[in-house]
Design a protein around this motif. Structure first.
Motif, PDB file in Angstrom:
ATOM      1  N   ALA A   3       0.831  -1.200   0.000  1.00 14.32           N
ATOM      2  CA  ALA A   3       0.000   0.000   0.000  1.00 14.32           C
ATOM      3  C   ALA A   3       0.863   1.247   0.000  1.00 14.32           C
ATOM      4  CB  ALA A   3      -0.910  -0.009   1.224  1.00 14.32           C
ATOM      5  N   GLU A   4       2.153   1.096   0.228  1.00 11.71           N
ATOM      6  CA  GLU A   4       3.062   2.236   0.250  1.00 11.71           C
ATOM      7  C   GLU A   4       3.265   2.761  -1.175  1.00 11.71           C
ATOM      8  OE1 GLU A   4       4.730   3.742   2.773  1.00 11.71           O
ATOM      9  OE2 GLU A   4       3.721   2.534   4.303  1.00 11.71           O
ATOM     10  N   PRO A   5       3.278   4.069  -1.361  1.00 12.77           N
ATOM     11  CA  PRO A   5       3.541   4.620  -2.703  1.00 12.77           C
ATOM     12  C   PRO A   5       5.015   4.449  -3.065  1.00 12.77           C
ATOM     13  CG  PRO A   5       3.419   6.383  -1.092  1.00 12.77           C
ATOM     14  CD  PRO A   5       3.025   5.118  -0.368  1.00 12.77           C
ATOM     15  N   ARG A   6       5.297   4.457  -4.337  1.00 11.96           N
ATOM     16  CA  ARG A   6       6.686   4.383  -4.782  1.00 11.96           C
ATOM     17  C   ARG A   6       7.324   5.757  -4.599  1.00 11.96           C
ATOM     18  NH1 ARG A   6       6.541   1.638 -10.669  1.00 11.96           N
ATOM     19  NH2 ARG A   6       5.058   3.358 -10.999  1.00 11.96           N
ATOM     20  N   ILE A   7       8.578   5.754  -4.140  1.00 12.96           N
ATOM     21  CA  ILE A   7       9.275   7.022  -3.945  1.00 12.96           C
ATOM     22  C   ILE A   7      10.661   6.958  -4.588  1.00 12.96           C
ATOM     23  CG2 ILE A   7       8.042   7.440  -1.779  1.00 12.96           C
ATOM     24  CD1 ILE A   7      10.625   6.804  -0.295  1.00 12.96           C
ATOM     25  N   ASN A   8      11.144   8.115  -5.002  1.00  9.96           N
ATOM     26  CA  ASN A   8      12.510   8.292  -5.524  1.00  9.96           C
ATOM     27  C   ASN A   8      12.875   7.263  -6.596  1.00  9.96           C
ATOM     28  OD1 ASN A   8      12.773  10.490  -3.786  1.00  9.96           O
ATOM     29  ND2 ASN A   8      13.424   9.186  -2.104  1.00  9.96           N
ATOM     30  N   ASP A   9      13.957   6.496  -6.369  1.00 10.25           N
ATOM     31  CA  ASP A   9      14.436   5.606  -7.423  1.00 10.25           C
ATOM     32  C   ASP A   9      13.583   4.351  -7.603  1.00 10.25           C
ATOM     33  OD1 ASP A   9      15.119   4.439  -5.058  1.00 10.25           O
ATOM     34  OD2 ASP A   9      17.262   4.243  -5.492  1.00 10.25           O
ATOM     35  N   ARG A  10      12.538   4.201  -6.790  1.00  7.86           N
ATOM     36  CA  ARG A  10      11.623   3.066  -6.988  1.00  7.86           C
ATOM     37  C   ARG A  10      10.571   3.386  -8.052  1.00  7.86           C
ATOM     38  NH1 ARG A  10      11.452   2.344  -1.157  1.00  7.86           N
ATOM     39  NH2 ARG A  10       9.239   2.864  -1.105  1.00  7.86           N
ATOM     40  N   ILE A  11      10.508   4.627  -8.474  1.00  6.30           N
ATOM     41  CA  ILE A  11       9.574   5.025  -9.526  1.00  6.30           C
ATOM     42  C   ILE A  11      10.184   4.626 -10.880  1.00  6.30           C
ATOM     43  CG2 ILE A  11       8.346   6.956 -10.586  1.00  6.30           C
ATOM     44  CD1 ILE A  11       8.570   8.420  -7.894  1.00  6.30           C
ATOM     45  N   ARG A  12       9.445   3.841 -11.655  1.00  3.53           N
ATOM     46  CA  ARG A  12       9.991   3.294 -12.910  1.00  3.53           C
ATOM     47  C   ARG A  12       9.162   3.731 -14.122  1.00  3.53           C
ATOM     48  NH1 ARG A  12      15.015   1.468 -11.462  1.00  3.53           N
ATOM     49  NH2 ARG A  12      14.906   0.113  -9.630  1.00  3.53           N
ATOM     50  N   ALA A  34      12.826  15.242 -12.473  1.00  2.12           N
ATOM     51  CA  ALA A  34      12.058  15.279 -11.231  1.00  2.12           C
ATOM     52  C   ALA A  34      12.927  14.849 -10.050  1.00  2.12           C
ATOM     53  CB  ALA A  34      10.829  14.367 -11.343  1.00  2.12           C
ATOM     54  N   LEU A  35      13.744  13.821 -10.256  1.00  9.95           N
ATOM     55  CA  LEU A  35      14.640  13.358  -9.190  1.00  9.95           C
ATOM     56  C   LEU A  35      15.707  14.407  -8.872  1.00  9.95           C
ATOM     57  CD1 LEU A  35      15.080   9.617 -10.264  1.00  9.95           C
ATOM     58  CD2 LEU A  35      13.857  10.462  -8.240  1.00  9.95           C
ATOM     59  N   LEU A  43      14.138  16.982  -0.749  1.00  8.38           N
ATOM     60  CA  LEU A  43      12.848  16.340  -0.509  1.00  8.38           C
ATOM     61  C   LEU A  43      12.795  15.000  -1.222  1.00  8.38           C
ATOM     62  CD1 LEU A  43      10.471  19.424  -0.980  1.00  8.38           C
ATOM     63  CD2 LEU A  43      11.118  18.355   1.193  1.00  8.38           C
ATOM     64  N   ASP A  44      11.686  14.300  -1.083  1.00  7.31           N
ATOM     65  CA  ASP A  44      11.471  13.028  -1.762  1.00  7.31           C
ATOM     66  C   ASP A  44      10.529  13.232  -2.939  1.00  7.31           C
ATOM     67  OD1 ASP A  44      12.878  11.211   0.145  1.00  7.31           O
ATOM     68  OD2 ASP A  44      11.353  11.962   1.529  1.00  7.31           O
ATOM     69  N   LEU A  45      10.700  12.417  -3.946  1.00 13.13           N
ATOM     70  CA  LEU A  45       9.758  12.373  -5.063  1.00 13.13           C
ATOM     71  C   LEU A  45       8.798  11.227  -4.772  1.00 13.13           C
ATOM     72  CD1 LEU A  45       8.996  13.483  -7.892  1.00 13.13           C
ATOM     73  CD2 LEU A  45      10.405  11.648  -8.857  1.00 13.13           C
ATOM     74  N   LYS A  58       4.795  14.057  -6.435  1.00 13.10           N
ATOM     75  CA  LYS A  58       4.890  15.310  -5.693  1.00 13.10           C
ATOM     76  C   LYS A  58       6.192  15.355  -4.906  1.00 13.10           C
ATOM     77  CE  LYS A  58       2.483  18.282  -2.393  1.00 13.10           C
ATOM     78  NZ  LYS A  58       1.310  18.472  -1.524  1.00 13.10           N
ATOM     79  N   LEU A  59       6.750  16.532  -4.787  1.00 11.37           N
ATOM     80  CA  LEU A  59       7.937  16.739  -3.977  1.00 11.37           C
ATOM     81  C   LEU A  59       7.510  16.995  -2.533  1.00 11.37           C
ATOM     82  CD1 LEU A  59       9.954  19.131  -6.341  1.00 11.37           C
ATOM     83  CD2 LEU A  59      10.280  16.666  -6.030  1.00 11.37           C
ATOM     84  N   MET A  60       7.975  16.146  -1.605  1.00 13.12           N
ATOM     85  CA  MET A  60       7.576  16.297  -0.200  1.00 13.12           C
ATOM     86  C   MET A  60       8.588  15.602   0.708  1.00 13.12           C
ATOM     87  SD  MET A  60       4.553  13.463   0.378  1.00 13.12           S
ATOM     88  CE  MET A  60       3.545  13.912  -1.032  1.00 13.12           C
ATOM     89  N   ASP A  61       8.485  15.928   2.001  1.00 14.19           N
ATOM     90  CA  ASP A  61       9.261  15.215   3.024  1.00 14.19           C
ATOM     91  C   ASP A  61       8.446  13.981   3.388  1.00 14.19           C
ATOM     92  OD1 ASP A  61      10.392  14.210   5.341  1.00 14.19           O
ATOM     93  OD2 ASP A  61      10.924  16.180   6.125  1.00 14.19           O
TER      94      ASP A  61
END
Length: 217
Positions: A3-12, A34-35, A43-45, A58-61
């Motif tokens: 259920a966790e969203p993908r963040i940073n380098d996990r976005i493909r 974006a990265l 921040l995190d993507l 979205k860019l966020m902490d």
């Protein structure tokens, strides 16, 4: 699936629709760009709409976001009103003192926003006098009518007669009032402590300005 969203380098994906840290629309940009912006802002993507084409990020902490979300969920569970049915059992020929005690419990339950199931228990020859139980239930309903209403009319169930009372006040309202009363009592106790401290200071000043106590050297 997590259920966790993908963040940073996990976005493909090759590109994303980017939303800035303040909610501003940046537009469709390559994932690499974006990265890069995420690193610049420290921040995190975070992928917030994976099914969109292209996905919305979205860019966020993210750590702060998860903490605040957990706190909001905890507060929501804390304030959630659960329907509770309390039960009170009476005998058809209950004496006045016991009746007042039982009625007091019913009053307390209704004030808390809970439903109350009233059960009249018949024994022996009492089973041939169901009107005794009916009258007792009607009397109780009238005594607490300011706090509750008859949700389920009296009905015979084997050797018992059952009636359900519902509270006029919603559970959430009762919980809010209870918290306010608790806060008021706490404030009152703090006020009393403050008065004691002020009185002590006045007495100390009087001792210093006045004559020495009689038992002093």
């Amino acid at each position: 699936m997590s259920a966790e969203p993908r963040i940073n380098d996990r976005i493909r994906v090759p590109e994303v629709r980017l939303v800035g840290p303040s909610g501003e629309q940046v537009g469709i940009v390559p994932l690499a760009k974006a990265l890069e912006l995420a690193q610049e802002y420290d921040l995190d993507l975070v992928e917030v709409a994976a099914n969109a084409r292209p996905p919305v990020c979205k860019l966020m902490d993210y750590g702060k976001f998860k903490y605040e979300s957990a706190m909001k969920a905890r507060e929501a569970r804390k304030n959630q009103a659960h329907t509770v049915i309390k039960e009170m059992k009476l005998r058809p020929k209950i004496d006045p003192h016991d009746y007042d005690t039982k009625k007091g419990h019913v009053v307390r339950f209704l004030k808390q926003g809970d439903k109350v199931k009233i059960t009249i228990m018949f024994r022996g020859r009492e089973q041939s006098r169901p009107e005794l139980g009916f009258r007792l239930l009607q009397r109780l309903a009238e005594d607490v009518q300011d706090l509750g209403f008859i949700e389920s009319n009296p009905k015979q169930d084997g050797r018992n007669m059952i009636m359900v009372l519902g509270p006029h006040k919603k559970k959430t309202e009762a919980m809010a009032e209870a918290r306010e009363a608790q806060a008021a009592r706490k404030t009152g106790r703090l006020g009393e402590q403050g008065e004691v401290e002020v009185d002590t200071e006045v007495e100390t000043e009087t001792d210093l300005d006045g004559e020495a106590p009689a038992d002093a050297g």
